[in-house]
Design a protein around this motif. Structure first.
Motif, PDB file in Angstrom:
ATOM      1  N   UNK A  87      -4.166   7.091   6.441  1.00  0.00           N
ATOM      2  CA  UNK A  87      -5.630   6.858   6.767  1.00  0.00           C
ATOM      3  C   UNK A  87      -6.268   5.676   6.152  1.00  0.00           C
ATOM      4  N   UNK A  88      -6.136   5.696   4.951  1.00  0.00           N
ATOM      5  CA  UNK A  88      -6.541   4.584   4.093  1.00  0.00           C
ATOM      6  C   UNK A  88      -5.711   3.227   4.235  1.00  0.00           C
ATOM      7  N   UNK A  89      -4.543   3.296   4.588  1.00  0.00           N
ATOM      8  CA  UNK A  89      -3.917   2.148   4.972  1.00  0.00           C
ATOM      9  C   UNK A  89      -4.308   1.440   6.285  1.00  0.00           C
ATOM     10  N   UNK A  90      -4.647   2.327   7.036  1.00  0.00           N
ATOM     11  CA  UNK A  90      -5.294   1.821   8.415  1.00  0.00           C
ATOM     12  C   UNK A  90      -6.529   1.455   8.345  1.00  0.00           C
ATOM     13  N   UNK A  91      -7.580   1.898   7.260  1.00  0.00           N
ATOM     14  CA  UNK A  91      -8.664   1.338   7.256  1.00  0.00           C
ATOM     15  C   UNK A  91      -8.721  -0.281   6.571  1.00  0.00           C
ATOM     16  N   UNK A  92      -7.640  -0.140   5.423  1.00  0.00           N
ATOM     17  CA  UNK A  92      -7.651  -1.362   4.829  1.00  0.00           C
ATOM     18  C   UNK A  92      -7.152  -2.466   5.754  1.00  0.00           C
ATOM     19  N   UNK A  93      -6.173  -2.394   6.533  1.00  0.00           N
ATOM     20  CA  UNK A  93      -5.701  -3.299   7.432  1.00  0.00           C
ATOM     21  C   UNK A  93      -6.766  -3.686   8.585  1.00  0.00           C
ATOM     22  N   UNK A  94      -7.466  -2.826   8.876  1.00  0.00           N
ATOM     23  CA  UNK A  94      -8.555  -2.989   9.982  1.00  0.00           C
ATOM     24  C   UNK A  94      -9.514  -3.720   9.241  1.00  0.00           C
ATOM     25  N   UNK A  95      -9.893  -3.532   7.946  1.00  0.00           N
ATOM     26  CA  UNK A  95     -10.916  -4.569   7.398  1.00  0.00           C
ATOM     27  C   UNK A  95     -10.204  -6.015   7.143  1.00  0.00           C
ATOM     28  N   UNK A  96      -8.939  -6.116   6.782  1.00  0.00           N
ATOM     29  CA  UNK A  96      -8.344  -7.465   6.754  1.00  0.00           C
ATOM     30  C   UNK A  96      -8.448  -8.111   8.163  1.00  0.00           C
ATOM     31  N   UNK A  97      -8.334  -7.238   9.253  1.00  0.00           N
ATOM     32  CA  UNK A  97      -8.369  -7.745  10.564  1.00  0.00           C
ATOM     33  C   UNK A  97      -9.631  -8.310  10.768  1.00  0.00           C
ATOM     34  N   UNK A  98     -10.844  -7.666  10.488  1.00  0.00           N
ATOM     35  CA  UNK A  98     -12.127  -8.039  10.812  1.00  0.00           C
ATOM     36  C   UNK A  98     -12.272  -9.363  10.143  1.00  0.00           C
ATOM     37  N   UNK A  99     -12.024  -9.380   8.591  1.00  0.00           N
ATOM     38  CA  UNK A  99     -12.373 -10.434   8.093  1.00  0.00           C
ATOM     39  C   UNK A  99     -11.654 -11.640   8.536  1.00  0.00           C
ATOM     40  N   UNK A 100     -10.260 -11.658   9.003  1.00  0.00           N
ATOM     41  CA  UNK A 100      -9.435 -12.678   9.810  1.00  0.00           C
ATOM     42  C   UNK A 100     -10.592 -13.035  11.009  1.00  0.00           C
ATOM     43  N   UNK A 147       0.914  -1.213  -0.028  1.00  0.00           N
ATOM     44  CA  UNK A 147       0.061   0.159   0.009  1.00  0.00           C
ATOM     45  C   UNK A 147       0.845   1.031   0.009  1.00  0.00           C
ATOM     46  N   UNK A 148       2.093   1.280   0.790  1.00  0.00           N
ATOM     47  CA  UNK A 148       3.007   2.083   0.576  1.00  0.00           C
ATOM     48  C   UNK A 148       3.483   2.816  -0.743  1.00  0.00           C
ATOM     49  N   UNK A 149       3.645   1.589  -1.591  1.00  0.00           N
ATOM     50  CA  UNK A 149       4.428   1.686  -2.707  1.00  0.00           C
ATOM     51  C   UNK A 149       3.395   2.068  -3.735  1.00  0.00           C
TER      52      UNK A 149
END
Length: 73
Positions: free
Chosen positions: A44-57, A36-38
């Motif tokens: 903010x969007x990176x944290x939201x995406x990682x949070x969504x991945x965590x919720x799915x897990x 995502x950094x690349x």
């Protein structure tokens, strides 16, 4: 990082999980953040995406444990 452990298969209720799973979860989170950094995604969007991945897990973990009949505490 709790997210890495959960993605690696450690149950939030405790009692299960492996070191290898936690390391793999950390690698997945790091690969995701680096990618995502690349792509020049904002923090903010990176944290939201990682949070969504965590919720799915977590949802996958709960559904898998119910399906296999493992007791949830």
């Amino acid at each position: 990082m709790i997210a890495a452990a959960v993605i690696g298969g450690v149950a939030l209720s405790g009692g299960s999980g492996t070191v290898l799973g936690s390391v793999l979860g950390a690698l997945i989170i790091q690969f995701l953040e680096s990618g995502l950094l690349l792509l020049d995604v904002g923090i903010g969007q990176r944290m939201v995406i990682i949070g969504q991945v965590l919720i799915v897990a977590v949802v996958f973990d709960v559904l898998y444990r119910r399906w296999t009949g493992e007791r949830l505490t």
